[in-house]
Design a protein around this motif. Structure first.
Motif, PDB file in Angstrom:
ATOM      1  N   ALA A 122       0.831  -1.210   0.000  1.00 23.80           N
ATOM      2  CA  ALA A 122       0.000   0.000   0.000  1.00 23.80           C
ATOM      3  C   ALA A 122       0.861   1.253   0.000  1.00 23.80           C
ATOM      4  CB  ALA A 122      -0.937  -0.009   1.207  1.00 23.80           C
ATOM      5  N   VAL A 123       1.889   1.275   0.822  1.00 22.77           N
ATOM      6  CA  VAL A 123       2.776   2.436   0.888  1.00 22.77           C
ATOM      7  C   VAL A 123       3.476   2.652  -0.449  1.00 22.77           C
ATOM      8  CG1 VAL A 123       4.890   3.339   1.945  1.00 22.77           C
ATOM      9  CG2 VAL A 123       3.101   2.340   3.385  1.00 22.77           C
ATOM     10  N   ALA A 124       3.955   1.573  -1.052  1.00 23.80           N
ATOM     11  CA  ALA A 124       4.659   1.695  -2.325  1.00 23.80           C
ATOM     12  C   ALA A 124       3.732   2.212  -3.423  1.00 23.80           C
ATOM     13  CB  ALA A 124       5.252   0.343  -2.727  1.00 23.80           C
ATOM     14  N   GLY A 125       2.543   1.655  -3.514  1.00 22.74           N
ATOM     15  CA  GLY A 125       1.595   2.100  -4.536  1.00 22.74           C
ATOM     16  C   GLY A 125       1.147   3.524  -4.304  1.00 22.74           C
ATOM     17  N   ALA A 126       0.874   3.872  -3.041  1.00 26.84           N
ATOM     18  CA  ALA A 126       0.450   5.233  -2.720  1.00 26.84           C
ATOM     19  C   ALA A 126       1.556   6.232  -3.007  1.00 26.84           C
ATOM     20  CB  ALA A 126       0.023   5.309  -1.256  1.00 26.84           C
ATOM     21  N   ARG A 127       2.805   5.821  -2.759  1.00 29.07           N
ATOM     22  CA  ARG A 127       3.934   6.730  -3.022  1.00 29.07           C
ATOM     23  C   ARG A 127       4.055   7.036  -4.520  1.00 29.07           C
ATOM     24  NH1 ARG A 127       8.140   4.171  -0.355  1.00 29.07           N
ATOM     25  NH2 ARG A 127       7.686   5.401   1.522  1.00 29.07           N
ATOM     26  N   GLU A 128       3.921   6.011  -5.349  1.00 29.64           N
ATOM     27  CA  GLU A 128       3.994   6.231  -6.793  1.00 29.64           C
ATOM     28  C   GLU A 128       2.853   7.127  -7.267  1.00 29.64           C
ATOM     29  OE1 GLU A 128       3.783   3.752 -11.032  1.00 29.64           O
ATOM     30  OE2 GLU A 128       4.145   2.656  -9.157  1.00 29.64           O
ATOM     31  N   ALA A 129       1.648   6.840  -6.779  1.00 26.41           N
ATOM     32  CA  ALA A 129       0.489   7.631  -7.191  1.00 26.41           C
ATOM     33  C   ALA A 129       0.567   9.054  -6.646  1.00 26.41           C
ATOM     34  CB  ALA A 129      -0.795   6.951  -6.713  1.00 26.41           C
ATOM     35  N   ALA A 130       1.082   9.214  -5.423  1.00 21.62           N
ATOM     36  CA  ALA A 130       1.191  10.543  -4.824  1.00 21.62           C
ATOM     37  C   ALA A 130       2.164  11.424  -5.599  1.00 21.62           C
ATOM     38  CB  ALA A 130       1.630  10.417  -3.369  1.00 21.62           C
ATOM     39  N   GLN A 131       3.266  10.846  -6.043  1.00 21.21           N
ATOM     40  CA  GLN A 131       4.214  11.640  -6.824  1.00 21.21           C
ATOM     41  C   GLN A 131       3.579  12.085  -8.138  1.00 21.21           C
ATOM     42  OE1 GLN A 131       7.346  12.771  -5.872  1.00 21.21           O
ATOM     43  NE2 GLN A 131       6.984  14.034  -7.684  1.00 21.21           N
ATOM     44  N   TYR A 132       2.815  11.186  -8.748  1.00 24.34           N
ATOM     45  CA  TYR A 132       2.130  11.535  -9.994  1.00 24.34           C
ATOM     46  C   TYR A 132       1.118  12.654  -9.728  1.00 24.34           C
ATOM     47  CZ  TYR A 132      -0.265  10.827 -14.478  1.00 24.34           C
ATOM     48  OH  TYR A 132      -0.807  10.997 -15.737  1.00 24.34           O
ATOM     49  N   ALA A 133       0.385  12.540  -8.621  1.00 21.41           N
ATOM     50  CA  ALA A 133      -0.593  13.578  -8.274  1.00 21.41           C
ATOM     51  C   ALA A 133       0.104  14.913  -8.053  1.00 21.41           C
ATOM     52  CB  ALA A 133      -1.369  13.158  -7.028  1.00 21.41           C
ATOM     53  N   PHE A 134       1.177  14.889  -7.289  1.00 15.57           N
ATOM     54  CA  PHE A 134       1.917  16.129  -7.009  1.00 15.57           C
ATOM     55  C   PHE A 134       2.404  16.783  -8.298  1.00 15.57           C
ATOM     56  CE2 PHE A 134       5.921  18.336  -5.981  1.00 15.57           C
ATOM     57  CZ  PHE A 134       5.426  19.274  -5.077  1.00 15.57           C
ATOM     58  N   ASP A 135       2.890  15.976  -9.215  1.00 12.89           N
ATOM     59  CA  ASP A 135       3.386  16.497 -10.486  1.00 12.89           C
ATOM     60  C   ASP A 135       2.281  17.126 -11.329  1.00 12.89           C
ATOM     61  OD1 ASP A 135       5.926  15.617  -9.836  1.00 12.89           O
ATOM     62  OD2 ASP A 135       5.798  13.780 -11.023  1.00 12.89           O
ATOM     63  N   HIS A 136       1.029  16.767 -11.046  1.00 13.16           N
ATOM     64  CA  HIS A 136      -0.106  17.289 -11.814  1.00 13.16           C
ATOM     65  C   HIS A 136      -0.963  18.268 -11.019  1.00 13.16           C
ATOM     66  CE1 HIS A 136       1.080  13.859 -14.278  1.00 13.16           C
ATOM     67  NE2 HIS A 136       0.379  14.384 -15.268  1.00 13.16           N
TER      68      HIS A 136
END
Length: 282
Positions: A122-136
């Motif tokens: 969960a942490v790994a998936g959320a981290r990847e998605a969070a970085q994508y969200a931040f970038d957008h």
């Protein structure tokens, strides 16, 4: 002064414009919509939103067995991250700032493998998605669900722990007063403990109906939201008390969630704001 949205999920299959017109009629600041961009595109919302000058605050993600960040199947985990990223794109296109995230499929109440392994996934998936969200220019909001809908993140302190482990500005915690009425001993205290991590708020009474229809005391909840200087939107996510929620909504069998609750929910909360002397409340 709080800002309010209403989750249009509860409007079922009625035409989009009717729901948006209803929000405008009752003085909502934003619409909250469901994240299924392959079914309803941003363009399909655009005309009705523009007509009523109604912005979108947030995208509510739907987590099915095929969308599960902690599945033992790596293809499902990858599909879930892709789905969240798709909702981030959807949010960015509509100008929304929040996409909700819960690490397990809805109604999955037992782990498939060791729970610490699932937490790590969960942490790994959320981290990847969070970085994508931040970038957008979007932020994820990690929502705890009660024990009857999930098992991994049920309370706000667990959401805080996971957000802190992800350690990315693209994710924060989410408070949902319905789930909290089941799992959190002290709702205002839990909200205060989130502090600046608080990214999104869902409001519903203890029975998941409009505030005022159950037993929750929303005055100290509003005080806590104010005290952490929350600048986001409070959205009403109300659902009928039914085993087959989707069947009820799609069949139009819960008319109280249309005009009656849309009107009463925002009036109830604004009266609380007024009683607390919060600015600009009429």
């Amino acid at each position: 002064m709080l800002k309010y949205a209403y989750n249009m999920l509860v409007y079922g299959t009625e035409p989009i414009e009717l729901g948006i017109a209803r929000l405008a009629k009752f003085g909502y600041d934003y619409a909250e919509i469901v994240g299924e961009p392959t079914e309803i595109s941003a363009a399909q919302y655009g005309q009705a939103l523009s007509k009523h000058n109604m912005p979108v605050s947030s995208i509510v993600s739907i987590y099915t067995p095929e969308r599960d960040l902690v599945s033992s199947n790596p293809a499902i985990r990858a599909n879930t991250v892709a789905y969240i990223k798709g909702n981030v794109d959807f949010a960015a296109e509509l100008g929304a700032k929040i996409v909700t995230l819960t690490p397990t499929a809805c109604m999955k109440i037992k782990p498939e493998v060791d729970i610490e392994q699932e937490w790590a996934w969960a942490v790994a998936g959320a981290r990847e998605a969070a970085q994508y969200a931040f970038d957008h220019g979007v932020r994820l909001a990690l929502e705890p669900w009660n024990r009857y809908e999930s098992y991994l993140v049920n309370r706000l302190d667990q959401s805080i722990r996971m957000v802190d482990e992800v350690d990315n500005p693209g994710i924060g915690v989410m408070a949902d007063t319905f789930h909290m009425s089941i799992e959190d001993k002290d709702i205002p205290g839990a909200i205060r403990s989130a502090g600046k991590r608080l990214a999104h708020v869902h409001l519903a009474d203890s029975n998941r109906a409009a505030p005022g229809e159950g037993f929750l005391d929303f005055t100290p909840i509003v005080e806590a939201i104010r005290d952490v200087n929350y600048q986001g939107v409070c959205s009403f996510e109300l659902l009928p008390a039914a085993g087959d929620i989707w069947g009820v909504l799609q069949g139009g069998k819960a008319p109280e969630f249309l005009d009656p609750y849309t009107e009463s929910a925002i009036k109830y909360m604004k009266n609380i704001e007024k009683s607390l002397g919060m600015s600009d409340v009429k």
